[in-house]
Design a protein around this motif. Sequence first.
Motif, PDB file in Angstrom:
ATOM      1  N   LYS A  60       0.829  -1.202   0.000  1.00 35.48           N
ATOM      2  CA  LYS A  60       0.000   0.000   0.000  1.00 35.48           C
ATOM      3  C   LYS A  60       0.864   1.252   0.000  1.00 35.48           C
ATOM      4  CE  LYS A  60      -4.186  -1.811   2.226  1.00 35.48           C
ATOM      5  NZ  LYS A  60      -5.078  -1.745   3.421  1.00 35.48           N
ATOM      6  N   ILE A  63       2.466   1.653  -3.505  1.00 36.31           N
ATOM      7  CA  ILE A  63       1.462   2.069  -4.494  1.00 36.31           C
ATOM      8  C   ILE A  63       1.148   3.549  -4.335  1.00 36.31           C
ATOM      9  CG2 ILE A  63      -0.955   1.817  -5.168  1.00 36.31           C
ATOM     10  CD1 ILE A  63      -0.661  -1.201  -4.434  1.00 36.31           C
ATOM     11  N   GLU A  64       0.933   3.990  -3.095  1.00 30.24           N
ATOM     12  CA  GLU A  64       0.619   5.398  -2.848  1.00 30.24           C
ATOM     13  C   GLU A  64       1.777   6.309  -3.232  1.00 30.24           C
ATOM     14  OE1 GLU A  64      -0.451   5.272   1.272  1.00 30.24           O
ATOM     15  OE2 GLU A  64      -2.607   5.079   0.839  1.00 30.24           O
ATOM     16  N   GLU A  67       1.823   6.602  -7.253  1.00 33.14           N
ATOM     17  CA  GLU A  67       0.664   7.015  -8.039  1.00 33.14           C
ATOM     18  C   GLU A  67       0.940   8.387  -8.645  1.00 33.14           C
ATOM     19  OE1 GLU A  67      -3.221   4.726  -6.331  1.00 33.14           O
ATOM     20  OE2 GLU A  67      -2.511   6.415  -5.138  1.00 33.14           O
ATOM     21  N   GLY A  68       0.559   8.561  -9.881  1.00 33.84           N
ATOM     22  CA  GLY A  68       0.820   9.824 -10.559  1.00 33.84           C
ATOM     23  C   GLY A  68       1.953   9.731 -11.567  1.00 33.84           C
ATOM     24  N   TRP A  96      -8.545  -1.792  -3.419  1.00 35.10           N
ATOM     25  CA  TRP A  96      -7.086  -1.870  -3.485  1.00 35.10           C
ATOM     26  C   TRP A  96      -6.621  -2.800  -4.603  1.00 35.10           C
ATOM     27  CZ3 TRP A  96      -3.145   0.894  -1.983  1.00 35.10           C
ATOM     28  CH2 TRP A  96      -3.320   1.819  -0.942  1.00 35.10           C
ATOM     29  N   ARG A  99      -6.351  -0.655  -7.656  1.00 26.39           N
ATOM     30  CA  ARG A  99      -5.176   0.229  -7.564  1.00 26.39           C
ATOM     31  C   ARG A  99      -3.888  -0.574  -7.782  1.00 26.39           C
ATOM     32  NH1 ARG A  99      -5.798   4.024  -2.285  1.00 26.39           N
ATOM     33  NH2 ARG A  99      -3.938   5.019  -3.177  1.00 26.39           N
ATOM     34  N   ASN A 102      -3.539  -1.517 -11.498  1.00 28.30           N
ATOM     35  CA  ASN A 102      -3.080  -0.361 -12.276  1.00 28.30           C
ATOM     36  C   ASN A 102      -1.596  -0.117 -12.056  1.00 28.30           C
ATOM     37  OD1 ASN A 102      -2.477   2.799 -12.198  1.00 28.30           O
ATOM     38  ND2 ASN A 102      -4.079   2.446 -13.709  1.00 28.30           N
ATOM     39  N   PHE A 103      -1.178  -0.227 -10.804  1.00 24.62           N
ATOM     40  CA  PHE A 103       0.235  -0.029 -10.465  1.00 24.62           C
ATOM     41  C   PHE A 103       1.103  -1.096 -11.123  1.00 24.62           C
ATOM     42  CE2 PHE A 103       3.822  -1.274  -7.832  1.00 24.62           C
ATOM     43  CZ  PHE A 103       4.492  -0.073  -7.663  1.00 24.62           C
ATOM     44  N   ARG A 106       2.128  -0.675 -14.640  1.00 23.84           N
ATOM     45  CA  ARG A 106       3.087   0.394 -14.934  1.00 23.84           C
ATOM     46  C   ARG A 106       4.493   0.068 -14.448  1.00 23.84           C
ATOM     47  NH1 ARG A 106       2.001   4.491 -11.830  1.00 23.84           N
ATOM     48  NH2 ARG A 106       0.274   3.610 -10.650  1.00 23.84           N
TER      49      ARG A 106
END
Length: 248
Positions: A60, A63-64, A67-68, A96, A99, A102-103, A106
């Motif tokens: 977590k 990932i946070e 992000e972006g 989660w 998320r 998606n992570f 990438r």
Amino acid sequence: MKVGLFVTCLADLFRPRTAFAALILLRRAGCDVETPRAQTCCGQPAFNSGDSADARKLAKNVIEAFEGFDYVVAPSGSCVGMLKHYPELFADDPAWRERAKNFAGRANELLSFLVDVCHYRPLGVELKALATYHDSCSGLRELKVEPQPRALLANVKGLSLVPLPDVQSCCGFGGTFCVKYPAISNAIVDEKARNIESTNADLLLGGDLGCLMNMAGKLHRRGSRVRAFHLAEIIAGMGDGPAIGEEP
């Protein structure tokens, strides 16, 4: 493109030169690079030991932190392999899980990212040496990283690459494997060291610090003259510095 550099624990604690080399290469490839300060361990040791709760906490946070960014890039197939396992950690948590999915989509290993996404080719890099290359298990089997390192090396003037016998065999590191089964790990890396020495190479190159540190340590204990470097350091023009294990 905006890239978040995932430094990895081993680069941060034992071999910062690898992280700086990755940063240099990504910028040369035209990327806008940042290294989020909030990043921590990818959680692989906890995950491999069955500690899913702590692995989720670490996941977590990572990932946070990233992000972006358009891409997340790490100089380690092992860590990237873990990043791509994040959706499994949140199978029972729909929010989660999305998320994490998606992570994971990438997340990229550095050498494959430079070749396959950036179409990068190192220019003006010269190093007169004979080298052999070890394909780390996670990069090779999970991420299919095999031709990309060799494509990058082909652009280093003066460097000759000799095949490593039994190249696709594990070096014996395996993350927590070497701690849980030290005798087996030592036997595996001893055989790997003998194969490396049989090439008469000056340099051992690879794309994963865990493997490189394991093999460099065994080579040193055997009194070998072979010096180990992360490939990113070579193509960034940092091959004249201290090898892995030679830092004061």
